[in-house]
Design a protein around this motif. Structure first.
Motif, short mmCIF file in Angstrom:
data_model
loop_
_atom_site.label_atom_id
_atom_site.label_comp_id
_atom_site.label_asym_id
_atom_site.label_seq_id
_atom_site.Cartn_x
_atom_site.Cartn_y
_atom_site.Cartn_z
N ILE A 33 0.80 -1.09 0.05
CA ILE A 33 -0.07 0.11 0.02
C ILE A 33 1.04 1.01 -0.13
N TYR A 34 1.17 1.76 -1.14
CA TYR A 34 2.03 2.76 -1.41
C TYR A 34 1.62 4.14 -1.27
N GLY A 35 1.76 5.10 -0.07
CA GLY A 35 1.24 6.12 0.04
C GLY A 35 1.96 7.45 -0.65
N LEU A 36 1.38 8.00 -1.78
CA LEU A 36 2.21 8.97 -2.35
C LEU A 36 1.99 10.38 -1.67
N ILE A 37 2.53 11.16 -1.02
CA ILE A 37 2.41 11.95 -0.09
C ILE A 37 3.06 13.43 -0.64
N ARG A 177 -8.73 -3.69 3.33
CA ARG A 177 -9.37 -4.64 2.79
C ARG A 177 -8.92 -5.20 1.47
N LEU A 178 -8.88 -4.29 0.47
CA LEU A 178 -8.73 -4.56 -0.99
C LEU A 178 -7.11 -4.99 -1.13
N ASN A 179 -6.30 -4.50 -0.26
CA ASN A 179 -5.13 -5.18 -0.37
C ASN A 179 -4.82 -6.43 0.11
N GLU A 180 -5.38 -6.87 1.61
CA GLU A 180 -5.25 -7.68 2.19
C GLU A 180 -6.12 -9.02 1.92
N PHE A 182 -8.27 -9.00 -1.47
CA PHE A 182 -8.20 -9.32 -2.84
C PHE A 182 -6.84 -9.21 -3.37
N GLY A 183 -5.82 -9.11 -2.53
CA GLY A 183 -4.44 -9.05 -3.13
C GLY A 183 -3.99 -7.90 -3.88
N MET A 184 -4.53 -6.85 -3.79
CA MET A 184 -4.15 -5.72 -4.81
C MET A 184 -3.00 -4.91 -4.19
N THR A 185 -2.36 -4.45 -4.96
CA THR A 185 -1.23 -3.31 -4.91
C THR A 185 -1.95 -2.24 -5.02
N VAL A 186 -1.87 -1.39 -4.13
CA VAL A 186 -2.52 -0.05 -4.15
C VAL A 186 -1.60 1.18 -4.00
N ILE A 187 -1.72 1.96 -4.85
CA ILE A 187 -1.05 3.59 -4.74
C ILE A 187 -2.15 4.46 -4.66
N VAL A 188 -2.01 5.08 -3.37
CA VAL A 188 -3.02 6.04 -3.21
C VAL A 188 -2.26 7.49 -2.59
N SER A 189 -2.77 8.44 -3.21
CA SER A 189 -2.22 9.79 -2.91
C SER A 189 -2.91 10.66 -1.95
N SER A 190 -2.33 11.53 -1.05
CA SER A 190 -2.76 12.48 -0.40
C SER A 190 -1.89 13.63 0.02
N HIS A 191 -2.40 14.53 0.46
CA HIS A 191 -1.52 15.92 0.77
C HIS A 191 -1.45 16.05 2.16
N ILE A 192 -2.29 14.95 2.89
CA ILE A 192 -1.97 14.95 4.34
C ILE A 192 -1.39 13.58 4.85
#
Length: 224
Positions: A33-37, A177-180, A182-192
Motif C-alpha cells: 500500500i504505497y502512499g504518495l504524499i 481490505r482490497l490489499n489484504e 483481494f491481494g491488490m497492490t494499492v497506490i494512494v495519494s494524499s496531501h495529508i
C-alpha cells in the motif's frame, strides 16, 4: 527480494516552460500500500497520469509488471484500475453508471461484477441517482469503478479528499481490505500524511516535482 510492479526512473515532464516532474524515481512493490504524499501541485496526479498513459513524459523510463518497452507497458496497464476524480452521469444510478463503464472495459459478466463491487464499497441496495449522492458516496462509487474486473494494481488519487473523519476512516478500511483480502497492490495519494500513516506500508514523499524520499512505515515511525 520484493517484486517491483511499477517503476519510474529519472522521469521528467514539462508543460511548456514549466517543469512539473524532475527526475522522478519511484518503485512500487507487489503487495504494497504505497502512499504518495505531497502538497497540492507537487506532481502526484501527473505521476499517476504518466503511469496510466494519460500524459506523455519527455525522458526517463516507465516499467509496469517488469516490462519497459512500449508494448509491455501497454499490456501492463490492463492490470491497473484507477480512480482520478469522479466522472459519472448524475441522472443515472450507481448500477447504470457502472454498466456504462463495464461496456467500456469489455467486462462480460456485467450484472454479477456490478453487484460484487457495489457490495465491497457498501453501496449495494442504493437506488437513488448519483446526482443525489453525498461526497462520500461518490468516492465509494469511484473506487467501485476502479476495482471493476478485479485489477492487480489500484491507483487512487486523493480518495479521502473532502470527507469527514468517518468517511476517511471508511476509505482507509476499504484500502486495507482490497490489499489484504483481494491481494491488490494499492497506490494512494494524499496531501495529508496522517490520512495514510496507519494504512500505507511504504511512502513516497513528493516535493517540487521529485520523489524526495521513499521510506517504509517503520522508518517513518522511527523518525517521530
Amino acid at each position: 527480494m520484493s517484486e517491483t510492479v511499477i517503476a519510474l526512473s529519472n522521469v521528467r515532464k514539462s508543460y511548456g516552460k514549466h517543469q512539473v516532474l524532475s527526475d522522478v524515481n519511484m518503485n512500487v512493490n507487489k503487495g504494497d500500500i504505497y502512499g504518495l504524499i505531497g502538497k497540492n501541485g507537487a506532481g502526484k496526479t501527473t505521476i499517476f497520469k504518466i503511469i496510466l498513459g494519460l500524459s506523455e513524459f519527455e525522458s526517463g523510463t516507465l516499467s509496469i509488471m517488469g516490462g519497459s518497452d512500449k508494448k509491455a507497458v501497454a499490456a501492463g496497464r490492463h492490470h491497473i484500475g484507477f480512480f482520478i476524480g469522479s466522472n459519472f452521469f448524475p441522472n443515472m444510478s450507481a448500477k447504470e453508471n457502472l454498466a456504462y463503464y463495464c461496456r467500456l472495459k469489455g467486462i462480460k459478466n456485467m450484472k454479477e461484477e456490478i453487484a460484487r463491487v457495489l457490495k465491497i464499497v457498501g453501496l449495494d441496495g442504493v437506488k437513488k441517482k448519483v446526482g443525489r449522492f453525498s461526497m462520500g458516496m461518490k468516492q465509494r462509487l469511484g473506487i467501485a469503478n476502479a476495482i471493476l474486473g478485479n485489477p492487480e494494481i489500484l491507483i487512487l488519487d486523493e480518495p479521502a479528499n473532502g470527507l469527514d473523519p468517518q468517511g476517511i476512516a471508511d476509505v482507509r478500511n476499504m484500502i486495507k481490505r482490497l490489499n489484504e483480502e483481494f491481494g491488490m497492490t494499492v497506490i494512494v495519494s494524499s496531501h495529508i500524511l496522517s490520512e495514510l500513516q496507519s494504512t500505507a506500508t511504504r511512502f513516497g514523499i513528493v516535493n517540487n516535482g521529485m520523489v524526495a524520499r521513499e521510506i517504509t512505515t517503520e522508518e517513518l515511525q522511527s523518525m517521530e
